[in-house]
Design a protein around this motif. Structure first.
Motif: not given
Length: 171
Positions: A110-111, A113-114, A117-118, A124, A127, A134, A137, A170-171
């Motif tokens: 998950k981290a 992927c996040t 994505r950023k 995405v 959603k 989840q 992506y 990254l939050t």
């Protein structure tokens, strides 16, 4: 082959080559061929023979004890999974990236992927609907076989393009 053969092709430090050859011996990939009695006994005379074929296309990653190194393998597995699947959830990435030697947790996937994505590597597709579903992506920036790396400096470095992409918080 000899240590000098490797040096002549790579110009890698001889100490590094010697250390790697010792690791390959311990892992039983190669063996040392002793020079005949009465022959020159220096390093240049020592020959080595391959006795086990390593994983195709890649040199074995070994520590000094001849044991496989798995550091970074989780990220490599996640990136390979993303490239093959095209669309995925972090849970799916974690499941497909986990092997007998490498464990990828759902939170790690998950981290990753996040961050991707950023940095613009993923979009995405569907959603998330917590707690049941989840996010799904889609890989939109497939730059090559080497996995983008999350760096402490809040950026993703892509070794395929040698570019860094800012990711912010990254939050």
């Amino acid at each position: 082959f000899t240590l000098t053969d490797i040096f002549d092709e790579t110009y890698v430090n001889r100490h590094t080559i010697r250390s790697y050859l010792k690791s390959l011996v311990l892992a039983k990939y190669i063996e040392r061929i002793e020079p005949p009695k009465g022959a020159q006994q220096d390093e240049a005379a020592i020959r080595w023979r391959i006795i086990a074929d390593p994983v195709p296309f890649h040199a074995p990653r070994l520590n000094r004890k001849g044991e496989p190194v798995t550091q970074g393998a989780g990220v490599e597995n996640m990136w390979r999974t993303m490239r093959m699947m095209g669309e995925f959830s972090p849970r799916c990435v974690a499941a497909h990236a986990t092997t007998d030697l490498v464990n990828v947790s759902e939170s790690t996937a998950k981290a990753y992927c996040t961050a991707l994505r950023k940095a613009g590597f993923l979009k995405v597709h569907t959603k998330a609907q917590p707690p049941k579903r989840q996010a799904v992506y889609r890989l939109v920036n497939n730059t090559g076989p080497n996995p983008p790396m999350i760096q402490r400096t809040q950026q993703v470095f892509d070794p395929n393009t040698a570019k860094a992409y800012p990711i912010g918080d990254l939050t």
